[in-house]
Motif scaffolding. Sequence first.
Motif, PDB file in Angstrom:
ATOM      1  N   ALA A  99      30.142 139.995  34.789  1.00 57.09           N
ATOM      2  CA  ALA A  99      29.919 140.935  33.697  1.00 57.09           C
ATOM      3  C   ALA A  99      28.569 140.696  33.023  1.00 57.09           C
ATOM      4  O   ALA A  99      27.843 141.648  32.696  1.00 57.09           O
ATOM      5  CB  ALA A  99      31.049 140.825  32.674  1.00 57.09           C
ATOM      6  N   LEU A 100      28.228 139.428  32.816  1.00 54.94           N
ATOM      7  CA  LEU A 100      26.937 139.096  32.203  1.00 54.94           C
ATOM      8  C   LEU A 100      25.785 139.550  33.098  1.00 54.94           C
ATOM      9  O   LEU A 100      24.803 140.134  32.621  1.00 54.94           O
ATOM     10  CB  LEU A 100      26.857 137.588  31.956  1.00 54.94           C
ATOM     11  CG  LEU A 100      25.520 137.065  31.430  1.00 54.94           C
ATOM     12  CD1 LEU A 100      25.167 137.702  30.086  1.00 54.94           C
ATOM     13  CD2 LEU A 100      25.550 135.532  31.313  1.00 54.94           C
ATOM     14  N   MET A 101      25.933 139.314  34.395  1.00 59.64           N
ATOM     15  CA  MET A 101      24.869 139.709  35.315  1.00 59.64           C
ATOM     16  C   MET A 101      24.701 141.219  35.327  1.00 59.64           C
ATOM     17  O   MET A 101      23.571 141.737  35.315  1.00 59.64           O
ATOM     18  CB  MET A 101      25.171 139.182  36.713  1.00 59.64           C
ATOM     19  CG  MET A 101      24.059 139.461  37.725  1.00 59.64           C
ATOM     20  SD  MET A 101      24.412 138.765  39.360  1.00 59.64           S
ATOM     21  CE  MET A 101      25.819 139.764  39.848  1.00 59.64           C
ATOM     22  N   LYS A 102      25.804 141.964  35.332  1.00 56.89           N
ATOM     23  CA  LYS A 102      25.714 143.424  35.321  1.00 56.89           C
ATOM     24  C   LYS A 102      25.036 143.927  34.051  1.00 56.89           C
ATOM     25  O   LYS A 102      24.256 144.888  34.090  1.00 56.89           O
ATOM     26  CB  LYS A 102      27.102 144.047  35.488  1.00 56.89           C
ATOM     27  CG  LYS A 102      27.670 143.889  36.885  1.00 56.89           C
ATOM     28  CD  LYS A 102      28.843 144.821  37.167  1.00 56.89           C
ATOM     29  CE  LYS A 102      30.055 144.515  36.334  1.00 56.89           C
ATOM     30  NZ  LYS A 102      31.207 145.355  36.734  1.00 56.89           N
ATOM     31  N   ALA A 103      25.331 143.282  32.931  1.00 54.00           N
ATOM     32  CA  ALA A 103      24.686 143.677  31.682  1.00 54.00           C
ATOM     33  C   ALA A 103      23.179 143.459  31.767  1.00 54.00           C
ATOM     34  O   ALA A 103      22.389 144.298  31.334  1.00 54.00           O
ATOM     35  CB  ALA A 103      25.270 142.887  30.517  1.00 54.00           C
ATOM     36  N   ARG A 104      22.781 142.334  32.335  1.00 48.34           N
ATOM     37  CA  ARG A 104      21.356 142.041  32.466  1.00 48.34           C
ATOM     38  C   ARG A 104      20.672 142.958  33.476  1.00 48.34           C
ATOM     39  O   ARG A 104      19.479 143.212  33.368  1.00 48.34           O
ATOM     40  CB  ARG A 104      21.164 140.584  32.871  1.00 48.34           C
ATOM     41  CG  ARG A 104      21.490 139.607  31.746  1.00 48.34           C
ATOM     42  CD  ARG A 104      21.382 138.168  32.215  1.00 48.34           C
ATOM     43  NE  ARG A 104      21.527 137.237  31.095  1.00 48.34           N
ATOM     44  CZ  ARG A 104      21.561 135.909  31.247  1.00 48.34           C
ATOM     45  NH1 ARG A 104      21.484 135.361  32.464  1.00 48.34           N
ATOM     46  NH2 ARG A 104      21.677 135.132  30.187  1.00 48.34           N
TER      47      ARG A 104
ATOM     48  N   PRO B 175      31.529 149.538  34.420  1.00 49.03           N
ATOM     49  CA  PRO B 175      32.116 148.759  33.328  1.00 49.03           C
ATOM     50  C   PRO B 175      33.104 147.714  33.847  1.00 49.03           C
ATOM     51  O   PRO B 175      33.613 147.812  34.965  1.00 49.03           O
ATOM     52  CB  PRO B 175      32.828 149.819  32.482  1.00 49.03           C
ATOM     53  CG  PRO B 175      33.085 150.953  33.425  1.00 49.03           C
ATOM     54  CD  PRO B 175      31.948 150.955  34.398  1.00 49.03           C
ATOM     55  N   GLY B 176      33.343 146.733  33.012  1.00 46.44           N
ATOM     56  CA  GLY B 176      34.297 145.690  33.383  1.00 46.44           C
ATOM     57  C   GLY B 176      33.621 144.567  34.137  1.00 46.44           C
ATOM     58  O   GLY B 176      32.408 144.437  34.180  1.00 46.44           O
ATOM     59  N   SER B 177      34.460 143.754  34.778  1.00 51.02           N
ATOM     60  CA  SER B 177      33.956 142.527  35.418  1.00 51.02           C
ATOM     61  C   SER B 177      34.124 142.536  36.928  1.00 51.02           C
ATOM     62  O   SER B 177      33.891 141.522  37.582  1.00 51.02           O
ATOM     63  CB  SER B 177      34.678 141.311  34.832  1.00 51.02           C
ATOM     64  OG  SER B 177      36.081 141.421  35.045  1.00 51.02           O
TER      65      SER B 177
ATOM     66  N   ALA C 125      22.758 143.270  45.368  1.00 54.41           N
ATOM     67  CA  ALA C 125      21.734 142.701  44.491  1.00 54.41           C
ATOM     68  C   ALA C 125      21.967 141.212  44.254  1.00 54.41           C
ATOM     69  O   ALA C 125      21.020 140.438  44.103  1.00 54.41           O
ATOM     70  CB  ALA C 125      21.725 143.440  43.156  1.00 54.41           C
ATOM     71  N   LEU C 126      23.265 140.821  44.211  1.00 50.70           N
ATOM     72  CA  LEU C 126      23.597 139.413  44.010  1.00 50.70           C
ATOM     73  C   LEU C 126      23.011 138.544  45.116  1.00 50.70           C
ATOM     74  O   LEU C 126      22.583 137.410  44.878  1.00 50.70           O
ATOM     75  CB  LEU C 126      25.123 139.259  43.958  1.00 50.70           C
ATOM     76  CG  LEU C 126      25.693 137.832  43.890  1.00 50.70           C
ATOM     77  CD1 LEU C 126      25.228 137.118  42.623  1.00 50.70           C
ATOM     78  CD2 LEU C 126      27.216 137.870  43.970  1.00 50.70           C
ATOM     79  N   LEU C 127      22.963 139.074  46.338  1.00 43.11           N
ATOM     80  CA  LEU C 127      22.501 138.286  47.485  1.00 43.11           C
ATOM     81  C   LEU C 127      20.988 138.423  47.687  1.00 43.11           C
ATOM     82  O   LEU C 127      20.490 138.541  48.804  1.00 43.11           O
ATOM     83  CB  LEU C 127      23.255 138.708  48.746  1.00 43.11           C
ATOM     84  CG  LEU C 127      24.764 138.434  48.715  1.00 43.11           C
ATOM     85  CD1 LEU C 127      25.431 138.928  49.992  1.00 43.11           C
ATOM     86  CD2 LEU C 127      25.052 136.942  48.515  1.00 43.11           C
ATOM     87  N   THR C 128      20.242 138.417  46.581  1.00 41.43           N
ATOM     88  CA  THR C 128      18.777 138.437  46.611  1.00 41.43           C
ATOM     89  C   THR C 128      18.259 137.348  45.690  1.00 41.43           C
ATOM     90  O   THR C 128      19.026 136.716  44.950  1.00 41.43           O
ATOM     91  CB  THR C 128      18.213 139.788  46.128  1.00 41.43           C
ATOM     92  OG1 THR C 128      18.460 139.916  44.718  1.00 41.43           O
ATOM     93  CG2 THR C 128      18.837 140.956  46.875  1.00 41.43           C
ATOM     94  N   MET C 129      16.950 137.170  45.703  1.00 48.67           N
ATOM     95  CA  MET C 129      16.314 136.233  44.786  1.00 48.67           C
ATOM     96  C   MET C 129      15.815 136.940  43.525  1.00 48.67           C
ATOM     97  O   MET C 129      15.082 136.352  42.723  1.00 48.67           O
ATOM     98  CB  MET C 129      15.142 135.536  45.485  1.00 48.67           C
ATOM     99  CG  MET C 129      15.564 134.556  46.568  1.00 48.67           C
ATOM    100  SD  MET C 129      16.291 133.066  45.864  1.00 48.67           S
ATOM    101  CE  MET C 129      14.836 132.288  45.176  1.00 48.67           C
ATOM    102  N   ASP C 130      16.211 138.202  43.343  1.00 46.93           N
ATOM    103  CA  ASP C 130      15.765 138.959  42.173  1.00 46.93           C
ATOM    104  C   ASP C 130      16.317 138.345  40.889  1.00 46.93           C
ATOM    105  O   ASP C 130      17.464 137.890  40.846  1.00 46.93           O
ATOM    106  CB  ASP C 130      16.225 140.410  42.253  1.00 46.93           C
ATOM    107  CG  ASP C 130      15.537 141.178  43.367  1.00 46.93           C
ATOM    108  OD1 ASP C 130      14.519 140.682  43.898  1.00 46.93           O
ATOM    109  OD2 ASP C 130      16.020 142.276  43.722  1.00 46.93           O
TER     110      ASP C 130
END
Length: 728
Positions: A112-117, A125-127, A136-141
């Motif tokens: 949830a924190l990552m999505k907000a950022r 919405p939600g977690s 996007a999670l599987l990147t170095m971004d």
Amino acid sequence: MADEMVRRAQRFVNTVYGEDKIGMEVETDGITSWQLMYALTRALQYELGITGLSNNFGPTTLSRLESAWPSIGFGDTPANVTMIIQSALYAKGYDGSGINGIYDERTADAVALMKARMGVGGAYPGSDLVPKVFKALLTMDAYVVVNNGSETICDIQRWLNGRYVKRRDFFIMPCDGHYSRTVATAMIYAVQYELGMADGVATGWFGPKTLNGLKDHTLAVGSTGNWVRLFSAALCFTKRSTTFTETYGPSTAEAVRAFQRFVALDETGRADASTWASLLVSFGDQTRKGAGCDGVTKITNARAATLESEGIEIVGRYLNPGGSALPEKQIQPGELETIAANGLRCFPIYQTWNRAVGDFSYDAGVRAALSAIEWAKRHGFKNGTTIYFAVDYDAVDWEVTEHIIPHFKGVHGTVGENSSYNVGIYGARNVCQRVSDQGYAVTSFVSDMSAGFSGNIGYPLPRNWAFDQIVTKTIGSGDGRIEIDVNIVSGRDRGQNSFAPALDTSGLDTDFDTSLRSTALDEVQRYLEEIGVPETGGDGWTDDDWATIGGNSTTDAFDDVLSMDWLFTDLARLLRLRKALVQAPVLWELRKWNVLDKVADEEVKAGRRDDSSTGWGQIFAWVAIAARNYCIDKGIINGDRLTEDDRRDVWNRLHDDPMYNITTAAYLTIFNAYQTNVPRPGLNTSDSDTQEILARYNGVDEGAQKYGRELIGLYQVLERYNRISRTN
């Protein structure tokens, strides 16, 4: 800095998957890397049943993920998939709940924190973790400002993500505060979506449809809404504003006028289609008229009339030949007179190949500069002309650092020392700006037509741009038909409209005919043996010295000189003397280098003596200073006079840089002529004067006279084969 939880993630992917299942293992160093992200991507593909594993999270991975787990959260997701998620969270700096395989509260809070950022908390919405967020999670971004990024740009990135992430081809970009290729492409997608383009029609590429669509979206003071948000974002990306807003106010209009003035658009203060285009893509509005052009076709009277009718005032033409495929690429005889007679101006471009990183180095820059100087003089370009040296490929940042900048250091130093021309650069935006920032180019000729170059995407127009190349087109008809690259002109360089008499190059030395190598070497060997210099060994060498330290054989010395033939030739042509006069002492000193010379050099390096004869031509630093100062005083070369304080720097360059050493040897021949009271060496210097000049290379005593008698014979052998080469 190593992180124990990242190390645990690395161990997880190696232990559960590893070489057998995903074809790779990662180093367990506790440091986040693309290698770890690639391994986790492959692990996910393995869990999805994909057989052709790849480092890329592409359409197949996304499609399979959407089918298998369209929303991952508190549920029945396999433990291994959850551990992939948790491992990736740790790799990106979030809490992965110990990589326990359970999508628990800690995992949910981190997602949830990552999505907000990311700016997608409203869209998703939600977690739960949805496929696009997983990708996007599987990147170095990063999704927070890093490396002195801009908070404003970070806000823009989050807004773009949140507004457009549910469109098919829009993926989550980093929110790191930096403008990049990804952000630039996302901006074009956003504009196309706002224009009403459907998925599949919107491509992220700025073309005629996008330009035409923007004609209906001109903004001015008082405009509001998402179009203003997009436009203000584009201004922020070009650093023309720091305000991301939905209201077009007076400050926005002023920023627009400043931008329009800089890129040579009409200063209206309005966000018209051309201004949109210049903000969104490097080539901007390709329907614009440019006051300049460049091309590979000879300018005739008929073609000049076509150019004039098109509004062209300045033409870029090439100094040097373009090969048989482009017979008119080089400026043709009488062409510059035709250009001037038709009221046009011309700026010169120098390009050999220059289309790969291997074409660029300090040495290559020196060589290009010497060649360009001669060609510019042969065509009659006057002092003060700027010559544009080409970087005609997409040089990435490390290549600019390691190759392009050293190349232009060589170009700049050589042009500055040997002519009154200026150095310009042709290339992508980033290349031009970085070279100019080093002081190696006064103006830039920007290859903005190459919008796909990484050096153009995400970079502003260089501050010193003179010509902005935006499109290729054919104009005119019949004898006046001509293909040109259209250039927008800033006015920083107006080219030349009159030209000096062409330089006479008849009788000058040319490149050595390499087919003569064996014959010439045989004669050099015979001559040296006749005067007591064998193929190996000789004065100053013991057998043990030769075995342990190694000297130069006659063949070694000859081949070294031949390897730098281009430099000897260019210097001889530039200074209008015989290159054998420089080759003879350099070849001799290379051959006669011995252990005593090595010891003397080591003494200087250790600080136990101030100077020694060093390098290819065995030149003392104090002699180099005197020779260079003499040539500066006589206007033969440019530069600031050297002093005793420069001695160590000069010695280091003589020792480390063969080109500097050989160039100094060439200046020394001119200085030695002055010291021996004979005329400056030229194309027809007598053997007696040549011998005096060569003798002075070694000093003024009887030993120097013997040196001159020995070297005049070597000079005559080398000159014989140089003469054959220049008359073949």
